[in-house]
Design a protein around this motif. Structure first.
Motif, PDB file in Angstrom:
ATOM      1  N   CYS A 182      -1.870  -2.057  -8.523  1.00 46.28           N
ATOM      2  CA  CYS A 182      -1.066  -0.932  -8.011  1.00 46.28           C
ATOM      3  C   CYS A 182      -0.488  -0.082  -9.132  1.00 46.28           C
ATOM      4  O   CYS A 182      -0.068  -0.599 -10.160  1.00 46.28           O
ATOM      5  CB  CYS A 182       0.067  -1.474  -7.129  1.00 46.28           C
ATOM      6  N   ARG A 210       2.275   1.388  -8.817  1.00 44.97           N
ATOM      7  CA  ARG A 210       3.729   1.213  -8.784  1.00 44.97           C
ATOM      8  C   ARG A 210       4.077  -0.250  -9.054  1.00 44.97           C
ATOM      9  O   ARG A 210       3.196  -1.091  -9.189  1.00 44.97           O
ATOM     10  CB  ARG A 210       4.296   1.675  -7.438  1.00 44.97           C
ATOM     11  N   ASN A 211       5.363  -0.525  -9.083  1.00 42.52           N
ATOM     12  CA  ASN A 211       5.806  -1.867  -9.457  1.00 42.52           C
ATOM     13  C   ASN A 211       7.084  -2.212  -8.703  1.00 42.52           C
ATOM     14  O   ASN A 211       8.157  -2.273  -9.281  1.00 42.52           O
ATOM     15  CB  ASN A 211       6.007  -1.911 -10.976  1.00 42.52           C
ATOM     16  N   CYS A 212       6.959  -2.430  -7.390  1.00 36.48           N
ATOM     17  CA  CYS A 212       8.125  -2.778  -6.579  1.00 36.48           C
ATOM     18  C   CYS A 212       8.538  -4.212  -6.893  1.00 36.48           C
ATOM     19  O   CYS A 212       7.686  -5.093  -7.046  1.00 36.48           O
ATOM     20  CB  CYS A 212       7.813  -2.632  -5.094  1.00 36.48           C
ATOM     21  N   PHE A 249       9.786  -6.690  -5.253  1.00 39.68           N
ATOM     22  CA  PHE A 249       9.528  -7.804  -4.334  1.00 39.68           C
ATOM     23  C   PHE A 249       8.051  -8.143  -4.223  1.00 39.68           C
ATOM     24  O   PHE A 249       7.670  -9.134  -3.615  1.00 39.68           O
ATOM     25  CB  PHE A 249      10.042  -7.434  -2.931  1.00 39.68           C
ATOM     26  N   CYS A 250       7.179  -7.293  -4.779  1.00 38.92           N
ATOM     27  CA  CYS A 250       5.755  -7.342  -4.451  1.00 38.92           C
ATOM     28  C   CYS A 250       4.981  -8.210  -5.433  1.00 38.92           C
ATOM     29  O   CYS A 250       5.248  -8.211  -6.633  1.00 38.92           O
ATOM     30  CB  CYS A 250       5.201  -5.923  -4.448  1.00 38.92           C
ATOM     31  N   ILE A 303       1.707  -7.885  -6.008  1.00 39.03           N
ATOM     32  CA  ILE A 303       0.476  -7.241  -6.473  1.00 39.03           C
ATOM     33  C   ILE A 303       0.649  -6.811  -7.935  1.00 39.03           C
ATOM     34  O   ILE A 303       1.713  -6.321  -8.323  1.00 39.03           O
ATOM     35  CB  ILE A 303       0.121  -6.070  -5.532  1.00 39.03           C
ATOM     36  N   THR A 345      -0.615   1.500  -3.799  1.00 36.98           N
ATOM     37  CA  THR A 345      -0.281   2.921  -3.942  1.00 36.98           C
ATOM     38  C   THR A 345      -1.103   3.485  -5.090  1.00 36.98           C
ATOM     39  O   THR A 345      -1.091   2.933  -6.193  1.00 36.98           O
ATOM     40  CB  THR A 345       1.229   3.106  -4.171  1.00 36.98           C
TER      41      THR A 345
HETATM   42 FE1  SF4 Z   1       2.457  -1.262  -4.937  1.00 35.77          FE
HETATM   43 FE2  SF4 Z   1       3.066  -1.403  -2.366  1.00 35.77          FE
HETATM   44 FE3  SF4 Z   1       3.374  -3.549  -3.940  1.00 35.77          FE
HETATM   45 FE4  SF4 Z   1       5.009  -1.455  -4.214  1.00 35.77          FE
HETATM   46  S1  SF4 Z   1       4.839  -2.791  -2.378  1.00 35.77           S
HETATM   47  S2  SF4 Z   1       3.992  -2.568  -5.892  1.00 35.77           S
HETATM   48  S3  SF4 Z   1       3.642   0.266  -3.776  1.00 35.77           S
HETATM   49  S4  SF4 Z   1       1.435  -2.537  -3.415  1.00 35.77           S
END
Ligand code: SF4
Ligand code: SF4
Length: 293
Positions: A63, A65-67, A69-70, A72, A106
């Motif tokens: 991704c 982005r770097n949320c 909680f995520c 990925i 994203t």
């Molecule tokens: Fe990427 Fe979505 Fe994970 Fe945010 S929640 S890091 S936008 S995959």
């Protein structure tokens, strides 16, 4: 860092080791597909797969982005694979799915945010899934990114006419800088309002346990209700690893029920609020229930 809280009994779900799981896994591997169900080790996998629901992750598994909680991996993904929509459709057809959820990382690097790839996937699914085993047409839900507020990108997805358009706000606005730093709460609400204005079914959701208060959850539900959103989901945040923010609280099932009651009172027709609710959990049931209204 904060000491880890004990996991309460209502969250302890045994991951089954069933045939369905094994078969699904090999099919998904064969077709070089990614499912969120498997990569997130979702506790609802058994229930969802056996009821004909799965969530495919398109546009790669890295991704931009770097949320917080995520789970990925952040980074630079490869260009979209033009054959992926066909493989998703083939996978869904071979699994006999009655409700297909399609989501993506994203892709801020792509001029259209990957919206054309979403639309192509919806169209491929539509032609591959004319009717599920029960004779009802399969339903297609897309869980989309914010496309950085691009109206054109959203229109591209709307033109493909998925049954449900989901976009999660994830957390109340005060927690965006820490939890969802590259996103914008107002922009996400605007996207939901546009989905509604286009006459499509809008869905959103958030997680609790990331430091928000009950009042903030209720205020977020009010914001979602104001967009005209049809379906809201609220579930417990579970820390994917030691590198992710700790769980700040485990919300009691009774409190989840109180959120649902609040959402209904605000006029959201369907609020799925319980510890194990995930964005795509029970998604077909929510769709069917909306048709009865
Ligand atoms: Fe990427 Fe979505 Fe994970 Fe945010 S929640 S890091 S936008 S995959
Ligand atoms: Fe997959 Fe969503 Fe069901 Fe989890 S809740 S198994 S991610 S479809």
């Amino acid at each position: 860092s904060a000491p880890s809280l004990r996991i309460p009994p209502w969250l302890r779900v045994k991951l089954p080791c069933s045939h369905t799981y094994g078969d699904t896994r090999s099919l998904v591997d064969d077709l070089r597909l990614n499912t969120v169900c498997q990569s997130a080790k979702c506790p609802n996998m058994f229930e969802c797969f056996s009821s004909g629901t799965a969530t495919f992750l398109i546009l790669g598994n890295v991704c931009t982005r770097n949320c917080a909680f995520c789970n990925i991996t952040p980074g630079q993904a490869a260009p979209p694979d033009p054959d992926e929509p066909r493989r998703v459709a083939e996978g869904a057809a071979r699994l006999g799915l009655s409700h297909v959820v399609v989501t993506s990382v994203t892709r801020d690097d792509l001029p259209d945010g990957g919206s054309a790839h979403f639309a192509a996937t919806v169209r491929a699914l539509r032609s591959a899934l004319p009717a599920a085993a029960n004779g009802q047409p399969a339903t297609i839900e897309v869980l989309i990114p914010d496309f950085r507020g691009s109206r054109a990108a959203l229109d591209t997805v709307l033109d493909a006419a998925p049954d449900i358009i989901n976009h999660n706000v994830e957390t109340p606005p005060a927690h965006y800088p820490r939890i969802r730093p590259q996103a914008d709460y107002a922009q996400s609400l605007e996207l939901l309002a546009r989905v509604r204005a286009a006459g499509a079914i809008a869905k959103s959701g958030l997680m609790v346990g990331l430091g928000e208060t009950d009042d903030e959850v209720r205020a977020t539900l009010a914001d979602l209700a104001a967009t005209g959103c049809h379906i809201a989901t609220i579930g417990q945040y579970m820390r994917p690893s030691r590198n992710h923010p700790p769980v700040e609280r485990y919300v009691h099932p009774d409190v989840f029920e109180s959120y649902a009651a609040h959402g209904h009172a605000l006029g959201i027709p369907h609020v799925f609020s319980a510890p194990l609710v995930r964005s795509s959990y029970n998604a077909r049931a929510a769709y069917d229930a909306l048709q009865q209204l």
